[in-house]
Design a protein around this motif. Structure first.
Motif, PDB file in Angstrom:
ATOM      1  N   GLN A 111     -19.129  54.662  42.432  1.00 45.94           N
ATOM      2  CA  GLN A 111     -20.182  54.024  43.206  1.00 45.94           C
ATOM      3  C   GLN A 111     -19.837  53.989  44.685  1.00 45.94           C
ATOM      4  OE1 GLN A 111     -20.863  49.918  42.251  1.00 45.94           O
ATOM      5  NE2 GLN A 111     -18.773  49.271  42.700  1.00 45.94           N
ATOM      6  N   THR A 112     -18.550  54.203  45.007  1.00 47.84           N
ATOM      7  CA  THR A 112     -18.013  54.175  46.376  1.00 47.84           C
ATOM      8  C   THR A 112     -18.274  52.818  47.017  1.00 47.84           C
ATOM      9  OG1 THR A 112     -19.965  55.015  47.582  1.00 47.84           O
ATOM     10  CG2 THR A 112     -18.497  56.659  46.557  1.00 47.84           C
ATOM     11  N   ALA A 113     -17.883  52.694  48.284  1.00 53.59           N
ATOM     12  CA  ALA A 113     -18.111  51.445  49.011  1.00 53.59           C
ATOM     13  C   ALA A 113     -19.592  51.233  49.293  1.00 53.59           C
ATOM     14  CB  ALA A 113     -17.323  51.450  50.317  1.00 53.59           C
TER      15      ALA A 113
ATOM     16  N   GLU B  43      -7.347  43.791  46.558  1.00 48.27           N
ATOM     17  CA  GLU B  43      -8.472  43.163  47.253  1.00 48.27           C
ATOM     18  C   GLU B  43      -8.081  42.790  48.682  1.00 48.27           C
ATOM     19  OE1 GLU B  43     -12.312  41.140  47.748  1.00 48.27           O
ATOM     20  OE2 GLU B  43     -11.483  42.964  46.873  1.00 48.27           O
ATOM     21  N   ARG B  44      -6.896  42.236  48.861  1.00 46.54           N
ATOM     22  CA  ARG B  44      -6.434  41.888  50.218  1.00 46.54           C
ATOM     23  C   ARG B  44      -6.400  43.126  51.098  1.00 46.54           C
ATOM     24  NH1 ARG B  44      -2.204  38.783  47.447  1.00 46.54           N
ATOM     25  NH2 ARG B  44      -2.744  36.565  47.454  1.00 46.54           N
ATOM     26  N   GLY B  45      -5.862  44.209  50.542  1.00 51.51           N
ATOM     27  CA  GLY B  45      -5.777  45.444  51.321  1.00 51.51           C
ATOM     28  C   GLY B  45      -7.141  45.974  51.705  1.00 51.51           C
ATOM     29  N   ARG B  46      -8.114  45.887  50.804  1.00 48.94           N
ATOM     30  CA  ARG B  46      -9.473  46.352  51.079  1.00 48.94           C
ATOM     31  C   ARG B  46     -10.107  45.526  52.193  1.00 48.94           C
ATOM     32  NH1 ARG B  46     -14.077  48.706  48.450  1.00 48.94           N
ATOM     33  NH2 ARG B  46     -12.612  49.978  47.243  1.00 48.94           N
ATOM     34  N   LEU B  47     -10.005  44.194  52.087  1.00 52.84           N
ATOM     35  CA  LEU B  47     -10.630  43.325  53.086  1.00 52.84           C
ATOM     36  C   LEU B  47      -9.926  43.417  54.443  1.00 52.84           C
ATOM     37  CD1 LEU B  47     -11.310  40.135  50.922  1.00 52.84           C
ATOM     38  CD2 LEU B  47     -12.875  42.020  51.456  1.00 52.84           C
ATOM     39  N   LYS B  48      -8.607  43.627  54.418  1.00 45.29           N
ATOM     40  CA  LYS B  48      -7.840  43.738  55.669  1.00 45.29           C
ATOM     41  C   LYS B  48      -8.323  44.915  56.501  1.00 45.29           C
ATOM     42  CE  LYS B  48      -3.072  44.145  57.335  1.00 45.29           C
ATOM     43  NZ  LYS B  48      -1.649  44.286  56.915  1.00 45.29           N
TER      44      LYS B  48
ATOM     45  N   GLU C  12     -16.971  42.561  42.034  1.00 55.23           N
ATOM     46  CA  GLU C  12     -18.391  42.731  41.745  1.00 55.23           C
ATOM     47  C   GLU C  12     -18.999  41.449  41.182  1.00 55.23           C
ATOM     48  OE1 GLU C  12     -20.331  45.497  42.212  1.00 55.23           O
ATOM     49  OE2 GLU C  12     -18.638  46.385  43.282  1.00 55.23           O
ATOM     50  N   LYS C  13     -18.182  40.652  40.506  1.00 52.65           N
ATOM     51  CA  LYS C  13     -18.639  39.369  39.972  1.00 52.65           C
ATOM     52  C   LYS C  13     -17.470  38.406  40.049  1.00 52.65           C
ATOM     53  CE  LYS C  13     -20.662  37.103  35.912  1.00 52.65           C
ATOM     54  NZ  LYS C  13     -21.135  37.287  34.515  1.00 52.65           N
ATOM     55  N   GLY C  14     -17.730  37.188  40.534  1.00 51.39           N
ATOM     56  CA  GLY C  14     -16.658  36.220  40.733  1.00 51.39           C
ATOM     57  C   GLY C  14     -16.202  36.200  42.181  1.00 51.39           C
ATOM     58  N   THR C  15     -15.118  35.466  42.428  1.00 53.16           N
ATOM     59  CA  THR C  15     -14.586  35.323  43.780  1.00 53.16           C
ATOM     60  C   THR C  15     -13.077  35.552  43.767  1.00 53.16           C
ATOM     61  OG1 THR C  15     -14.124  32.948  43.527  1.00 53.16           O
ATOM     62  CG2 THR C  15     -16.337  33.569  44.292  1.00 53.16           C
ATOM     63  N   PHE C  16     -12.518  35.651  44.970  1.00 55.04           N
ATOM     64  CA  PHE C  16     -11.068  35.804  45.074  1.00 55.04           C
ATOM     65  C   PHE C  16     -10.366  34.575  44.510  1.00 55.04           C
ATOM     66  CE2 PHE C  16      -6.911  35.697  47.103  1.00 55.04           C
ATOM     67  CZ  PHE C  16      -6.493  37.020  46.951  1.00 55.04           C
ATOM     68  N   GLU C  17     -10.959  33.397  44.693  1.00 61.73           N
ATOM     69  CA  GLU C  17     -10.380  32.168  44.142  1.00 61.73           C
ATOM     70  C   GLU C  17     -10.367  32.217  42.614  1.00 61.73           C
ATOM     71  OE1 GLU C  17     -12.611  32.307  46.588  1.00 61.73           O
ATOM     72  OE2 GLU C  17     -11.221  31.746  48.200  1.00 61.73           O
TER      73      GLU C  17
END
Length: 632
Positions: free
Chosen positions: A454-456, A555-560, A568-573
């Motif tokens: 699906q890519t970014a 996920e940290r690396g992607r957001l950084k 896709e569903k849920g949160t980092f917390e």
């Protein structure tokens, strides 16, 4: 002790850095210590992992502890005996555990003891006084402590005895508490090896009927050569040690014809008893042929050239997988990337030399071609088209030199593995077809099955996007892990009451176009890569907390980098909470392959055979059943 040493050096001036010295050459260290002793091990991660296992084990131990109504200092010490035993049949013997009190002598005395309420478990410690070796004086003695455990399995009429003492006066103890019990020896003991899947024998000691050669020890490819002698009774098994998979977990097992059975580990009393019960059932099973166990163990062959068997996948060597990936990086003159964002892939480039195989290091900086060639003498030669280094901790080494010392693992379609110049293969026939009735056929209407990721940009017509939204309501957290270094294309987790986690890995693949059209069919090539990804991913099930922590790092690396979230569903917390729960939760694990290029109506025997072999492999090493999702 380790934490105390660290705190001491941090708070005391002029002491210097803390150093921990250990005998890493000792083959008898248990698995936890082995992980700590590995070069560049991340002790924070290792100790955390060990602690998590202890927390779960403590609950079970407390239930076991309640079976002892009498108070005991011994049980309060948190006993973790080495996993070993000798076994006795109790056919005509009388179980009298209270008679152990006569076991003491002038050289040693019983200090503490306890018998459970069911009167089937006896535990006691002794303190011995032994003369020191550097004087003939009788005034000086060494003081030593040893542990004895006796467990009577009433259901199977077997007695198990453990002793930590080297001289182990086990026979004397048995005469007291179970007179006339007979020790299990010889071929019966080697039945303990039965039932282990993909058993890899590491050491085989044999007693031979040859003049001048009474005993021989064999390892590696030598073991294969000894099996005919064993079958023809020209050699008798003396001691065997190996590792394999039982109930989806990697275990070790050692046996001696003199009657001892052991594992290279230590554990709590309740786990020792559970292990003994398992060993006892095998010893009593007359259907087990110990020679057949030897024949069905994994075989080893030294390669002159790579076999003509389709390769499914290639992965980092086990030496890398046991380390903290965040402390490992691949670097060139212009870039550096952590291992968590790098992957190895098989190359599509043509190969004309059967001694050579080509593969790729893939990351966001491109695809880097690598070749591995068998050069003889149990060695391989690695060549790269560009100069790359691997950095582990503070040590930097040429990637070519590293791979020559620690070659990557290659997975073949017959479930065998290649490690450098060696192939490890099962003697069992894995050529059976996956049951077509277990295959799920989804309706892919509206999906461009030639588009995998699906890519970014969240391509709504892709295979991955469709898969995510097909399962969206079944899980609490869904993670898009697609990309170099992925665990799977989609990782889905469901939290059940904070004490059970369902973790499913989905591996997606596209349908190639022919004449500009993507048509589902019966092409076996459409199976190889996706089942290879499934086989590689099973390694993550050995440490579920690490799996979730890895998703957090991804996920940290992607957001950084300012890119779209992988969640896709849920949160980092939610992800962080799942990591905490994973320390004590039970797990239900799953692996799925999603390949719309395969038509259920047209699926071929060749496709089903490859899928069947993969399903058997995954089941044997993890206990997980493969889920197969294809086209109609």
């Amino acid at each position: 002790m380790l934490q105390f040493t660290g705190r001491f050096t941090r708070t005391t001036k002029n002491v210097g850095d803390a150093k921990f010295i250990a005998n890493i050459a000792n083959p008898n260290v248990n698995e936890s210590l082995e992980e700590l002793y590995k070069e560049d091990s991340d002790w924070n991660n290792v100790i955390s992992s060990i602690s998590s296992k202890k927390i779960k084990g403590e609950k079970a131990y407390q239930e076991f502890r309640e079976e002892f109504s009498e108070p005991s200092k011994l049980l309060d010490l948190g006993l973790t005996p080495s996993i070993s035993t000798t076994v006795y049949r109790m056919r005509i013997a009388k179980w009298s555990p209270e008679r152990f009190i006569r076991f003491g002598s002038k050289q040693f005395q019983i200090v503490d003891s306890v018998i459970n309420d069911e009167k089937d478990t006896l535990v006691f410690s002794i303190k011995s006084y032994l003369p020191v070796g550097w004087t003939s004086s009788r005034e000086l003695f060494d003081e030593s402590w040893d542990l004895y455990i006796a467990f009577y399995d009433k259901e199977n009429d077997l007695l198990f005895i453990h002793s930590s003492a080297k001289d182990g006066l086990v026979k004397r103890l048995v005469k007291l508490i179970a007179e006339d019990a007979t020790q299990v020896k010889g071929e019966y003991v080697f039945r303990a090896l039965a039932g282990l899947k993909r058993l890899k024998l590491q050491n085989v000691g044999l007693n031979k009927n040859k003049k001048g050669l009474r005993y021989s020890m064999h390892t590696g490819t030598e073991i294969n050569e000894q099996i005919p002698d064993i079958e023809a009774n020209r050699a008798k098994k003396s001691n065997i040690f190996g590792k394999g998979f039982e109930n989806g977990k990697l275990v070790s097992i050692g046996c001696s014809h003199k009657g001892k059975v052991w594992a290279m580990d230590s554990d709590s009393l309740d786990q020792w008893i559970a292990w003994c019960k398992g060993v006892g059932k095998k010893i009593l099973d007359d259907r087990i042929d110990t020679n057949e166990v030897m024949k069905t163990a994994m075989q080893t062959e030294e390669l002159d050239e790579f076999p003509n068997i389709p390769a499914l996948a290639i992965d980092w060597p086990i030496e890398i997988l046991r380390k903290n990936e965040m402390k490992i990086s691949i670097k060139s003159a212009t870039w550096e990337e952590t291992l968590i964002n790098c992957e190895l892939l098989l190359s599509d480039l043509p190969v004309t030399d059967p001694k050579e195989i080509k593969f790729i290091l893939n990351n966001e900086y491109g695809k880097h071609n690598i070749s591995m060639r068998i050069k003889g003498g149990e060695e391989v030669a690695i060549s790269l088209e560009s100069n790359l280094d691997i950095k582990i901790g503070e040590q930097t080494t040429s990637l070519a030199e590293f791979f020559e010392e620690h070659p990557p693992t290659i997975f073949l379609s017959d479930t065998s593995l290649i490690d450098g110049a060696f192939r490890y293969y099962p003697n069992e026939d894995y050529a059976y077809k996956y049951d077509v009735n277990n295959i799920e056929d989804w309706d892919w209407n509206g999906v461009d099955i030639s588009v995998e990721s699906q890519t970014a940009n969240k391509l709504a017509n892709s295979v991955q996007y469709y898969t995510i939204h097909k399962i969206l309501n079944e899980y609490d957290l869904i993670f898009d892990d697609d990309g170099a270094g992925e665990i799977a294309d989609v990782v889905a987790i469901k939290n059940i009451d904070n004490n059970r986690l369902v973790v499913d890995l989905f591996h997606c693949k596209y349908c190639s176009k022919k004449g500009g059209v993507a048509t589902p069919g019966a092409r076996v090539d459409d199976v190889y890569q996706v089942v290879g990804q499934a086989e590689k991913s099973v390694k993550w099930f050995s440490d579920k907390e690490k799996l979730i922590l890895r998703l957090m790092e991804r996920e940290r690396g992607r957001l950084k980098n300012g890119r779209t979230s992988r969640i896709e569903k849920g949160t980092f917390e939610d992800l962080a909470n799942l990591a905490r729960i994973s320390r004590y939760a039970d797990f239900k694990l799953g692996v799925s392959i999603v390949q719309p290029a395969i038509s259920k109506a047209k699926v071929s025997d060749d496709q089903l055979t490859v899928i069947g072999a993969t399903a058997a492999y995954i089941d044997e090493i993890s206990g997980v059943k493969l889920r197969v999702i294809i086209n109609k």
